[in-house]
Write a protein that holds these residues in place. Structure first.
Motif, PDB file in Angstrom:
ATOM      1  N   LYS A 176       0.825  -1.205   0.000  1.00 21.88           N
ATOM      2  CA  LYS A 176       0.000   0.000   0.000  1.00 21.88           C
ATOM      3  C   LYS A 176       0.864   1.262   0.000  1.00 21.88           C
ATOM      4  O   LYS A 176       0.616   2.218  -0.754  1.00 21.88           O
ATOM      5  CB  LYS A 176      -0.914   0.014   1.222  1.00 21.88           C
ATOM      6  N   SER A 177       1.875   1.272   0.871  1.00 20.60           N
ATOM      7  CA  SER A 177       2.736   2.444   0.989  1.00 20.60           C
ATOM      8  C   SER A 177       3.506   2.694  -0.299  1.00 20.60           C
ATOM      9  O   SER A 177       3.678   3.842  -0.715  1.00 20.60           O
ATOM     10  CB  SER A 177       3.700   2.256   2.159  1.00 20.60           C
ATOM     11  N   THR A 178       3.957   1.622  -0.930  1.00 23.67           N
ATOM     12  CA  THR A 178       4.684   1.749  -2.190  1.00 23.67           C
ATOM     13  C   THR A 178       3.798   2.329  -3.277  1.00 23.67           C
ATOM     14  O   THR A 178       4.207   3.214  -4.043  1.00 23.67           O
ATOM     15  CB  THR A 178       5.233   0.385  -2.631  1.00 23.67           C
ATOM     16  N   LEU A 179       2.574   1.842  -3.363  1.00 20.82           N
ATOM     17  CA  LEU A 179       1.652   2.337  -4.375  1.00 20.82           C
ATOM     18  C   LEU A 179       1.268   3.797  -4.123  1.00 20.82           C
ATOM     19  O   LEU A 179       1.088   4.578  -5.069  1.00 20.82           O
ATOM     20  CB  LEU A 179       0.392   1.474  -4.402  1.00 20.82           C
ATOM     21  N   ALA A 180       1.151   4.167  -2.843  1.00 20.73           N
ATOM     22  CA  ALA A 180       0.706   5.519  -2.508  1.00 20.73           C
ATOM     23  C   ALA A 180       1.823   6.553  -2.620  1.00 20.73           C
ATOM     24  O   ALA A 180       1.560   7.703  -2.971  1.00 20.73           O
ATOM     25  CB  ALA A 180       0.129   5.543  -1.099  1.00 20.73           C
ATOM     26  N   GLY A 181       3.052   6.149  -2.321  1.00 24.59           N
ATOM     27  CA  GLY A 181       4.118   7.138  -2.208  1.00 24.59           C
ATOM     28  C   GLY A 181       5.238   7.058  -3.214  1.00 24.59           C
ATOM     29  O   GLY A 181       6.165   7.880  -3.171  1.00 24.59           O
ATOM     30  N   ALA A 204      -5.450  -4.541  -6.944  1.00 22.42           N
ATOM     31  CA  ALA A 204      -4.847  -4.778  -8.260  1.00 22.42           C
ATOM     32  C   ALA A 204      -5.695  -4.182  -9.375  1.00 22.42           C
ATOM     33  O   ALA A 204      -5.164  -3.681 -10.382  1.00 22.42           O
ATOM     34  CB  ALA A 204      -4.655  -6.278  -8.476  1.00 22.42           C
ATOM     35  N   ALA A 205      -7.019  -4.213  -9.205  1.00 22.39           N
ATOM     36  CA  ALA A 205      -7.909  -3.623 -10.214  1.00 22.39           C
ATOM     37  C   ALA A 205      -7.754  -2.109 -10.261  1.00 22.39           C
ATOM     38  O   ALA A 205      -7.900  -1.491 -11.331  1.00 22.39           O
ATOM     39  CB  ALA A 205      -9.354  -3.998  -9.911  1.00 22.39           C
ATOM     40  N   ARG A 206      -7.436  -1.496  -9.121  1.00 22.41           N
ATOM     41  CA  ARG A 206      -7.243  -0.049  -9.062  1.00 22.41           C
ATOM     42  C   ARG A 206      -5.872   0.374  -9.583  1.00 22.41           C
ATOM     43  O   ARG A 206      -5.685   1.526  -9.969  1.00 22.41           O
ATOM     44  CB  ARG A 206      -7.430   0.440  -7.622  1.00 22.41           C
ATOM     45  N   HIS A 207      -4.913  -0.560  -9.558  1.00 19.50           N
ATOM     46  CA  HIS A 207      -3.548  -0.270 -10.020  1.00 19.50           C
ATOM     47  C   HIS A 207      -3.095  -1.350 -11.004  1.00 19.50           C
ATOM     48  O   HIS A 207      -2.109  -2.055 -10.766  1.00 19.50           O
ATOM     49  CB  HIS A 207      -2.588  -0.216  -8.828  1.00 19.50           C
ATOM     50  N   PRO A 208      -3.793  -1.494 -12.127  1.00 19.40           N
ATOM     51  CA  PRO A 208      -3.509  -2.605 -13.046  1.00 19.40           C
ATOM     52  C   PRO A 208      -2.109  -2.577 -13.653  1.00 19.40           C
ATOM     53  O   PRO A 208      -1.575  -3.624 -14.021  1.00 19.40           O
ATOM     54  CB  PRO A 208      -4.585  -2.449 -14.132  1.00 19.40           C
ATOM     55  N   ASP A 209      -1.495  -1.397 -13.741  1.00 26.96           N
ATOM     56  CA  ASP A 209      -0.172  -1.292 -14.352  1.00 26.96           C
ATOM     57  C   ASP A 209       0.965  -1.382 -13.335  1.00 26.96           C
ATOM     58  O   ASP A 209       2.133  -1.445 -13.722  1.00 26.96           O
ATOM     59  CB  ASP A 209      -0.041   0.032 -15.119  1.00 26.96           C
ATOM     60  N   ARG A 210       0.597  -1.400 -12.045  1.00 25.18           N
ATOM     61  CA  ARG A 210       1.658  -1.353 -11.026  1.00 25.18           C
ATOM     62  C   ARG A 210       1.592  -2.482 -10.012  1.00 25.18           C
ATOM     63  O   ARG A 210       2.585  -2.734  -9.321  1.00 25.18           O
ATOM     64  CB  ARG A 210       1.590  -0.011 -10.283  1.00 25.18           C
TER      65      ARG A 210
END
Length: 337
Positions: free
Chosen positions: A130-135, A162-168
């Protein structure tokens, strides 16, 4: 040596049943915000049948991503603390916990983050993801190993994320009942071209050993261990009873006080057991702080410390599984709070 308050209180505002044997507890500290980093944990002060059973539980939330603080606990067969939390804690109850601790945290990097999770080991790795995706702009790839679909903690949470961040974000589920036990070949296939990425590993000891041995790339490997492993081979065992050292060790716990003769190389945890106590412990490797106590007199040196913060050490707290009385300390007094 003076002691500062170690524990603070928090209200359980919500409980979510993640799986049949895993629950997430949402916590609201009573005396202001609790500062923590993704991947860290707290020690919870729990008493079961009149005996202390403090345990370390990781945050499943992440600052900068979640507005609430959550920790997720899996029921362990025979586990005093986890069963007590599942069976007795209700919304509105209060729990006691320490400040956040632990070094299983994000390190600056431009490479992807690879998370390897066995069972409830997903808890701190979810926080890191979560932290990686957010920051950051880094990609996150998770390999989650579970016995079956029913025991896959955060299955729906990760699917939605994963659906909210499909590329990451990419989540690979390995279910033993469908594919057999995870193998080194499975791990290497998952890593693929990301051999230089940072890997974060958490789960049962056999799982962690398998992953660590299979990671042959140039990337850094960070692991979180809370118990179940053996002490490092370099740590000497308790010396024979006939070997004595000058001085004494006094152990104080739950109003009882017992003094015994020092033994060379014996940790304070070993001394406490020899004195007839049953002190709290978990990993016995300096990782979890379950065995922490405060030195009231004398000095001791910790062989390893991956759990206590600098200010706690300055106040006299030690990991008793790692603390050995110094040779020139004639009298050592240690108290379990």
């Amino acid at each position: 040596m003076p002691s500062s308050p170690l524990f603070r209180r928090a209200t359980v505002t919500r409980i979510v049943q993640e799986t049949a044997d895993a629950r997430t507890f949402t916590l609201k500290p009573l005396d202001g915000p609790l500062t923590y980093e993704a991947g860290q944990y707290c020690i919870f002060r729990i008493t079961v049948d009149g005996r202390p059973a403090p345990r370390a539980y990781s945050f499943s939330s992440a600052p900068g991503f979640d507005d609430e603080i959550t920790t997720t606990v899996k029921r362990v067969p025979g586990g005093a603390a986890s069963n007590w939390l599942h069976d007795h804690v209700r919304e509105g109850d209060e729990l006691e916990l320490t400040a956040a601790r632990g070094r299983f945290t994000l390190r600056p990097a431009d490479t992807p983050l690879l998370g390897f999770c066995g069972g409830s080991g997903i808890t701190p790795v979810l926080s890191l993801a979560k932290s990686t995706l957010a920051g950051t702009d880094r990609r996150v790839r998770l390999l989650c190993a579970d016995r079956n679909r029913g025991q896959a903690i955060f299955h729906d949470t990760l699917t939605d994320l994963a659906a909210r961040h499909p590329d990451r974000l990419d989540v690979v589920r390995h279910l033993d009942d469908l594919r057999g036990y995870l193998s080194a070949a499975d791990i290497k296939e998952f890593v693929g071209a990301d051999a230089g990425a940072d890997a974060y590993v958490c789960g049962p000891e056999p799982f962690m050993e398998l992953v660590e041995s299979a990671l042959a790339g140039t990337g850094r490997v960070f692991s979180e261990r809370f118990g179940g492993g053996e002490a490092p081979a370099s740590v000497p065992t308790t010396p024979p009873a006939h070997v004595k050292a000058a001085g004494t060790v006094t152990v104080v716990m739950q109003g009882r006080r017992q003094t015994i003769a020092k033994r060379p190389g014996e940790t304070l945890l070993q001394s406490a057991r020899r004195a007839g106590f049953a002190p709290p412990f978990s990993c016995e490797a300096g990782n979890c702080a379950t065995c922490m106590a405060i030195l009231r007199e004398g000095t001791a040196t910790m062989r390893a410390n991956d759990a206590l913060m600098d200010d706690e050490v300055a106040e006299g707290y030690v990991l008793t599984c790692q603390a050995v009385p110094d040779e020139d300390a004639a009298s050592v007094v240690v108290e379990y709070e």
